[in-house]
Design a protein around this motif. Structure first.
Motif: not given
Length: 409
Positions: A298, A300, A304, A306, A348, A350, A353-354, A358
């Motif tokens: 992912e 953001d 950033q 992930g 993906s 977002k 981030l989930d 990071v």
């Protein structure tokens, strides 16, 4: 029969080689004796040993830099301790005994006339750990190539050995798909003739190498060599002639690929070096033509990245992504992050981030690539980054992302 009980004691730390260099017969024997040896602290990286989850003693602890391969099952049952770290930090952590290093299990080539065994294709973190490990055990595999330039260890250094004649583990990955090829084509457009590449592994990495067949004089400095590199060496695309160091050579810590690649690796212009060289900032900073191509789960809207969380589970495996991305962004040519625009029906790209984890900072990302385009982020303020990243998100999620960005501004 090798008896670890004669030399190992409760509380000791044991590491072993990873990927194709994993000394599976030694590891299986260690697992068989684990309950008799008392609690051990274990360390490895990428492993496909399905016996780990089934046979590891409940008193033992597995430590790794990530939940890769068979280690993922250990992570799912809370029997894996993941150490969040850059790959470049592994040599120092072994030196400081922060990682298990009382004993080490290696897979090596048969000894030469001088009685020394080659680490073959498994140099990597193992070569750095050896210097800080008093007890070494070796699987001497007739099929491990004695690669020129690979570190060598005298037979007398091993506390015990086991001789085998078995094929090296071949790469396990899903076939390259259409989306992989589209993304790879976009990445190839960002790479110029003469660039030096670091490319992540897996199906998308294979697609990137395939997309570079029309380039010239590329170099390689990476953590792991795969069949994609072999194919481009054969085509005369990868020559290393324009590299700033190790001219004419592809540099890596280990290899993972097909039986054909393993059979030929000793005759190729490939140099296997320890992690303390392949991932060292002082080495990477000399590669002014470095292009780092890494993959993410992912990204953001600020850029950033992930790459450590999967389905709510922390897998770690920061690996060399940050080492290479930062070097490419600061002293090299370009840091590229690639990913499919959706995963399991979700975007993906977002707003956040989930889990907020990071992996790679936005300042270390020059470009983000999906099947929908390329977002050039270097030198762009946050508002423009958001706009460009929304433009390469899956179309069905763009309005939602734009709305979230407006609410936050």
């Amino acid at each position: 029969m090798l008896d670890f009980g004669e030399l190992l004691r409760p509380g000791m730390g044991v590491w072993w080689s990873q990927a194709a260099a994993e000394p599976r017969p030694l590891v299986d024997r260690l697992l068989e004796q684990a309950s008799e040896l008392g609690p051990l602290r274990l360390f490895t990286g990428l492993s496909w040993n399905d016996q780990l989850a089934q046979s590891m003693s409940p008193t033992d602890t597995m430590v790794s830099y990530g939940g890769l391969g068979a280690l993922r099952e250990l992570g799912a049952t809370d029997r894996l301790e993941v150490v969040p770290c850059h790959y470049s930090a592994l040599p120092r952590m072994f030196a400081e005994h922060r990682l298990p290093c009382d004993a080490g299990l290696l897979q090596v080539s048969p000894p030469d006339r001088d009685g020394t065994c080659s680490l073959g294709i498994g140099v990597d973190y193992m070569a750095d750990a050896i210097a800080h490990t008093s007890l070494l055990f070796a699987e001497i595999n007739k099929q491990m190539p004695a690669v020129p330039g690979s570190p060598r260890i005298p037979l007398r250094r091993f506390a015990a050995t086991l001789e085998t004649d078995r094929p090296l583990q071949q790469e396990e990955r899903r076939p390259t798909g259409d989306l992989d090829r589209v993304i790879a084509g976009r990445i190839a457009e960002l790479i110029d003739d003469g660039d030096t590449l670091q490319v992540g592994i897996g199906s998308m990495g294979a697609a990137v190498f395939a997309a570079l067949a029309g380039h010239r004089d590329l170099g390689v400095h990476t953590g792991m060599i795969t069949d994609g590199v072999l194919a481009l060496i054969d085509k005369g695309v990868i020559t290393g002639d324009r590299k700033q160091i190790d001219i004419g050579l592809s540099v890596a810590g280990t290899a993972l690929g097909s039986a054909d690649m393993y059979s030929r690796i000793g005759d190729l212009p490939v140099l296997f070096r320890p992690t303390s060289y392949t991932h060292a900032p002082q080495v990477l900073s000399t590669l002014s033509s470095l292009v780092a191509v890494n993959f993410a789960i992912e990204v953001d809207l600020t850029g950033q990245v992930g790459a450590e969380m999967s389905r709510g589970t922390y897998l770690g495996a920061v690996g060399g992504q940050v080492d290479f991305a930062r070097a490419a962004a600061l002293t090299g040519k370009r840091s590229i992050i690639a990913l499919r625009s959706t995963m399991r029906g979700r975007s993906s790209i977002k707003f956040g981030l989930d889990e907020g984890v990071v992996t790679t900072a936005r300042a270390d990302v020059d470009c983000v690539v999906t099947e929908h385009g390329v977002a050039h982020l270097r030198g762009q303020p946050l508002a423009e980054r958001r706009r460009r990243l929304i433009d390469i998100a899956a179309p069905e999620f763009r309005d939602e992302l734009a709305s979230a960005a407006r609410l936050a501004s």
